[in-house]
Every structure is written in structure tokens, then in C-alpha cells.
Write a protein that holds these residues in place. Structure first.
Motif, PDB file in Angstrom:
ATOM      1  N   SER A  14      -3.842  -7.670  -4.999  1.00 31.91           N
ATOM      2  CA  SER A  14      -2.407  -7.448  -4.939  1.00 31.91           C
ATOM      3  C   SER A  14      -1.809  -7.304  -6.335  1.00 31.91           C
TER       4      SER A  14
ATOM      5  N   ILE B 138       0.842  -1.184   0.000  1.00 31.73           N
ATOM      6  CA  ILE B 138       0.000   0.000   0.000  1.00 31.73           C
ATOM      7  C   ILE B 138       0.883   1.242   0.000  1.00 31.73           C
ATOM      8  N   LYS B 139       0.374   2.359  -0.538  1.00 28.96           N
ATOM      9  CA  LYS B 139       1.106   3.617  -0.579  1.00 28.96           C
ATOM     10  C   LYS B 139       1.674   3.964   0.791  1.00 28.96           C
TER      11      LYS B 139
ATOM     12  N   ASP C 247      -4.354  -0.389 -10.481  1.00 32.51           N
ATOM     13  CA  ASP C 247      -3.605  -0.424  -9.227  1.00 32.51           C
ATOM     14  C   ASP C 247      -4.516   0.101  -8.117  1.00 32.51           C
TER      15      ASP C 247
ATOM     16  N   ASN D 166      -3.764   0.387  -4.918  1.00 32.72           N
ATOM     17  CA  ASN D 166      -2.996   0.726  -3.725  1.00 32.72           C
ATOM     18  C   ASN D 166      -3.511   1.950  -2.988  1.00 32.72           C
TER      19      ASN D 166
END
Length: 341
Positions: free
Chosen positions: A72, A6-7, A172, A174
Motif C-alpha cells: 500500500s 488501485i487504478k 507504486d 497500483n
């Protein structure tokens, strides 16, 4: 197992002491572990008849495993990576959770006029921040122009239970997956009869009710520093999700210029403004997660205007010549009250 990365986040400091309950047999239970390239933690007040931590842990870790398996970008067999590997003009059946996040991503992209976008993974890889990245460097104009052809939520389409694409885009999650996981965990805890809890994953969190001694869940928002942790603001949280996004821990420098991992999809380049971090408080941890990224992308001026226009509780930390300055939206002050020392 590889987990979804994650970011980068500002760390939340959960303020609580040694709790002994209220004389009714209540106790504070807690557990945690690795997840999504980071960690998760659960704290809850166990009233009479509520599940033991081991029972709750099984439920929570199943949710986290499902998120990892579906979303993921660091495992080739995840649902989203199998979709990302498809060529243009193909569709794939997806679980409802992924379709929900695609719809949220489209909403945030439209509202930010394209600055926020779920399809930036090719850009992340090109600049050296993504799961298939090779080297952190400024790409050539030709390489950037080529990759930008594969970026844009308009290339995605939902057809029943299928996700389709008309270009070779890569999704994405994230910027919203951890918030989604926290909301899902919170809903599961409530379904198990747990009303007083704090659920956190990779820095995203949601709090409900009170601690065992009847005091509120108090969260310290950390000043963006690498050398030590300093509490910039302490707030009480009940019934809300909280997310902080920052650009100060994941970056590289080239030619005397700093390039962060936070991208504006409209330009295909990292943001270059003075906003170091932004915290969002929202009833949904998913929306807090996405909005904190959106506001960080927009920057201190556009982000502030967006937060005020949409009545978003947001706390901005901005770089200045003398250090950092802070600014709170009206909604943030209404929800969180005056600054607590």
C-alpha cells in the motif's frame, strides 16, 4: 485502516442467476467486502467436503491484508512506503512478493520502451493523482523536469532479498498489486480443493471451472460511460485472469484540456490519445493487470501493435466522434470466440 487504492477500473458484471446445484448437494457460496480502496468478491461451488465460506473468507482476507501491509502507498508503515521514504543509494530487505512484482515491472518497462514504469508515484503526486498529491493541476516545466530525475526502473536493483535504489525513486504497485492478489487467492482456493470459482478484487478477476449448474462463468465488459452500465461484450472465462484499465473516471480538466491519471513515464505527462479502455485476458491475473495498463498507456495504435506482436488477448474501446468503437486482437477472438449478444 486505509487500503491500497488501485487504478480506476471498468466494472465487471458477473452474470449468474439463482443457482440450485446439480442434484449432488453442490451449492454456490459467495462473500466479499472492502479492500484496496474498493471491494472484493469470491464465488465458488461448494462440493461435498469443501470448506464453508467463513473458513475460506479467513484465508482470502489474510492474503488481502498481506498485500495491503506490503504494497500500500496509502499507509506509511507498509513495506513499499518504508522503501519509498529512503534516500538514494540505500537498500531494504523485502518479501519475495515485492521482489516478484519489481521484476514483472522491469519486464513490462523494457518491453514498452519505458512507457510503463513502476516508479511514477512522484509524477502522480505532482499532477495531483497520487497519495501525497495536493492539487490537480498542470505542473510547471521546471517542476516536471525535477521530478523526472526520480523516475525510471533503471534506478532499482535487486540484491539477494534486498531492493536497492541509486536515486530517490518511489515505487507504486497500483498497476499490478490487485492482479497479484487475485492470482494468490486463486492458488489458495485451489490448494483448499476448490476448483470452480470466480475471484475478484477491485475489478481484476480470475475464473476457473463452471458454476453449480454446469454453465460457464460469463463476464460482461462494460462500455465506458459514467451515466449507466452497458454491456459492450459478454465472454465466457475459464482458467484465465481478466483486467480492464480505463482513463475516463479519474481525470481533471484545465484550459479546456483533459488530463487523465494514466501516465507515459517517457514524457512524464498523462496520455492524450483516444483509447478509453482496454481489457486483457491472460492465464495470469497479474500479467493481465499490468498489460492492461501498458496497452492503455501505449494507445490505440501502438497498443494494438504490441498486443499483436506479443499474442496478447486484448479488447480495445476507442473514442470516436460518434461515441465508441471497439477492436479485438486476434488472440482475444481466439480465446473468447465471437461476440455474444
Amino acid at each position: 485502516m486505509q487500503y491500497l487504492l488501485i487504478k480506476w477500473r471498468i466494472i465487471f458484471l458477473v452474470l449468474f442467476g439463482m443457482l440450485s446445484g446439480c442434484g449432488s448437494g453442490d451449492s454456490m457460496e459467495s462473500f466479499g467486502g472492502p479492500t484496496m480502496g474498493s471491494t472484493y468478491s469470491i464465488k465458488y461451488v461448494r462440493h461435498a467436503g469443501l470448506p464453508a465460506p467463513d473458513e475460506v473468507r479467513v484465508q482470502v482476507e489474510q492474503i488481502l491484508a498481506d498485500v495491503d501491509r506490503q504494497m500500500s502507498t496509502y499507509r506509511s508503515d507498509s513495506d513499499i512506503e518504508r522503501f519509498n521514504a529512503l534516500p538514494a543509494n540505500r537498500c531494504q530487505a523485502m518479501p519475495a512478493s515485492i521482489l516478484e512484482l519489481v521484476r514483472v515491472g522491469e519486464q513490462l518497462s523494457v518491453q514498452s520502451e519505458g512507457s510503463y514504469d513502476l516508479t511514477v508515484e512522484p509524477l502522480l503526486n505532482l499532477w495531483g493523482f497520487g497519495p501525497q498529491a495536493r492539487e490537480e493541476k498542470v505542473p510547471t516545466a521546471e517542476a516536471l523536469a525535477e521530478v523526472r530525475k526520480r523516475v525510471g526502473h533503471q534506478h532499482l536493483r535487486i540484491d539477494g532479498d534486498r531492493l536497492c535504489k541509486d536515486a530517490a525513486v518511489e515505487v507504486d504497485f497500483n498497476s499490478i498489486a490487485a492482479g497479484y492478489a487475485v492470482d494468490t487467492i486463486a492458488a489458495r482456493l485451489e490448494a483448499m480443493g476448490i476448483r470452480d470459482f470466480l475471484a475478484e478484487a477491485t475489478g481484476e478477476l480470475k475464473a476457473s471451472g463452471k458454476k453449480a449448474d454446469g454453465s460457464p462463468w460469463r463476464i460482461a465488459l462494460e462500455e465506458p460511460r459514467d451515466d449507466r452500465q452497458l454491456a459492450e461484450r459478454v465472454i465466457d472465462v475459464d482458467g484465465y485472469g481478466l483486467s480492464t484499465s480505463g482513463d475516463y473516471r479519474n481525470y481533471f480538466e484545465q484550459g479546456g484540456q483533459r488530463f487523465s491519471h494514466t501516465f507515459d513515464a517517457r514524457t512524464g505527462a498523462p496520455v492524450s490519445h483516444a483509447l478509453a479502455s482496454v481489457t486483457v485476458i491472460h492465464p495470469s491475473a497479474l500479467m493481465a493487470d499490468g498489460l492492461s495498463t501498458l496497452l492503455l498507456i501505449l494507445g490505440p495504435e501502438r497498443g494494438w501493435d504490441y498486443a499483436e506482436k506479443h499474442d496478447i488477448g486484448a479488447f480495445f474501446v476507442i473514442r470516436a466522434d460518434t461515441g465508441f468503437v471497439t477492436r479485438s486482437s486476434h488472440a482475444f477472438e481466439r480465446l473468447c470466440g465471437k461476440k455474444t449478444e
